[in-house]
Design an enzyme around this catalytic site. Structure first.
Site, mmCIF file in Angstrom:
data_model
loop_
_atom_site.group_PDB
_atom_site.id
_atom_site.type_symbol
_atom_site.label_atom_id
_atom_site.label_comp_id
_atom_site.label_asym_id
_atom_site.label_seq_id
_atom_site.Cartn_x
_atom_site.Cartn_y
_atom_site.Cartn_z
ATOM 1 C CG MET A 29 -1.328 1.207 1.869
ATOM 2 S SD MET A 29 -2.506 0.808 3.222
ATOM 3 C CE MET A 29 -1.880 1.819 4.509
ATOM 4 C CB SER A 103 2.789 -4.531 2.881
ATOM 5 O OG SER A 103 2.118 -4.016 3.993
ATOM 6 C CD GLN A 104 -2.702 -2.927 0.016
ATOM 7 O OE1 GLN A 104 -3.433 -2.660 0.962
ATOM 8 N NE2 GLN A 104 -2.723 -2.238 -1.118
ATOM 9 C CG ASP A 221 5.155 -4.369 11.018
ATOM 10 O OD1 ASP A 221 4.641 -3.240 10.905
ATOM 11 O OD2 ASP A 221 5.216 -5.193 10.096
ATOM 12 C CG HIS A 277 5.582 -2.975 7.391
ATOM 13 N ND1 HIS A 277 5.084 -4.248 7.617
ATOM 14 C CD2 HIS A 277 4.948 -2.524 6.288
ATOM 15 C CE1 HIS A 277 4.202 -4.538 6.676
ATOM 16 N NE2 HIS A 277 4.099 -3.517 5.854
#
Ligand SMILES: *[C@@H]1O[C@H](CO)[C@@H](O)[C@H](O)[C@H]1NC(C)=O
Ligand SMILES: *[C@@H]1O[C@H](CO)[C@@H](O)[C@H](O)[C@H]1NC(C)=O
Ligand SMILES: *[C@@H]1O[C@H](CO)[C@@H](O)[C@H](O)[C@H]1NC(C)=O
Ligand SMILES: *[C@@H]1O[C@H](CO)[C@@H](O)[C@H](O)[C@H]1NC(C)=O
Length: 295
Positions: A29, A103-104, A221, A277
């Site tokens: 994202m 990530s996503q 994270d 992250h």
């Protein structure tokens, strides 16, 4: 003996010539397929390690601006369809590919494995993906405060309202442990791929076709809450002080996605990076990820 040696040499040559399998990337994202500061430089880096590899970094939309914006606003199910069409159209992938989602992009590529078994995905590497969703975004990535404030407002207004579900990607994997029933009924993406509404046999059959599921969690994270979601863990219902790890979840115990089967065959790898992250180092990537991309 000589013919055997010749045969082996021939086989080794064939392997070297054919190279390592293609690699497909899906960005996170606030990012895009080809940002020189993120995936762009990672692509160059992977090529220093695997010089002959074909790498496709998925672009959802006709340019980088659209790709970035679609990561926030294009219905995740439509993004999966879009990605499946790109994968199908790329003849270089027909013999199979390794997938790396950031990530996503991690949960999106899992949805690709479950919904689009062809071309075949080999290893699925999820780098900080949120497989049980998120319940909070402590930090919004990217540098656009307008978009970040808008997203927070929408999630606050009601992540499970159908307007928000259909127009905000992050609401589609928003998982409120105080509203498990509402989440199960209303989440148009995550509850579906996690078999929480209806059981889709094909999702399990298809996910079981991959070789290995590599799940990377970031120990520091500051973006994903709870970060255990990166290893398929999540809060206990109504209790955000308790995490239920994958192996104690009903998803696993009922083997609804084949994760128990895969785990018993040692095909799920739980990796960690002791950083924030997506902030893994080059050496960490070489040691932990490159081995899964070689053959
Ligand atoms: C397939 O890979 C070759 C070699 O890397 C490349 O030249 C070609 O453009 C690729 N084909 C597609 C459809 O991207
Ligand atoms: C942030 O996004 C909005 C909506 O897409 C756009 O109008 C605005 O120009 C962007 N701001 C910056 C600083 O990029
Ligand atoms: C969680 O809380 C909701 C709302 O108060 C309630 O309806 C539900 O039964 C609770 N679930 C459990 C397992 O305690
Ligand atoms: C929530 O989990 C914590 C940690 O396991 C436990 O001490 C607490 O009693 C739980 N709270 C409720 C309301 O079940």
């Amino acid at each position: 003996m000589l013919p055997v040696v010749a045969l082996i040499t021939c086989l080794i040559n064939a392997i070297v010539i054919s190279g390592s399998p293609p690699i497909v990337l899906w960005h996170g994202m606030g990012d895009s397929c080809c940002n020189p500061l993120s995936l762009g430089s990672l692509i160059k880096f992977i090529k220093t390690q695997l010089p002959d590899s074909y790498i496709l970094s998925l672009r959802i939309g006709s340019n980088i601006v659209e790709d970035t914006s679609n990561g926030f606003f294009m219905n995740a199910n439509h993004q999966i369809d879009y990605a499946c069409k790109l994968l199908n159209a790329d003849t270089n992938l027909s013999q199979g590919y390794h997938a790396i989602g950031f990530s996503q992009g991690g949960q999106f590529l899992r949805a690709v494995a479950q919904r689009c078994p062809s071309p075949p995905m080999l290893n699925l590497i999820s780098v900080g993906g949120q497989h049980q969703g998120v319940f909070g975004f402590p930090r919004c990535p990217g540098d656009n405060e307008t978009i970040c404030n808008y997203i927070r407002d929408l999630l606050h207004l009601g992540a499970y309202e159908s307007f928000v579900q259909n127009h905000l990607v992050q609401a589609e994997y928003w998982h409120d442990p105080h509203k498990e029933n509402t989440y199960r009924q209303a989440s148009i993406f995550l509850a579906d791929i996690n078999q929480e509404r209806t059981f889709n046999e094909a999702y399990k059959t298809n996910l079981l076709k991959i070789r290995n599921l590599i799940l990377v969690k970031f120990l520091r994270d500051g973006m994903v809450t709870p970060s255990e979601s990166e290893h398929f863990g999540f809060y206990e219902e109504n209790n955000t002080t308790k995490i239920i790890p994958l192996r104690e979840s009903s998803l696993y115990l009922k083997d609804l996605l084949g994760l128990k089967t895969m785990d018993e065959q040692s095909r799920i790898k739980f990796l960690e990076s002791d950083t924030d992250h997506l902030q893994f180092t080059d050496q960490w990537f070489i040691d932990n990820i490159i081995p899964y991309l070689k053959d």
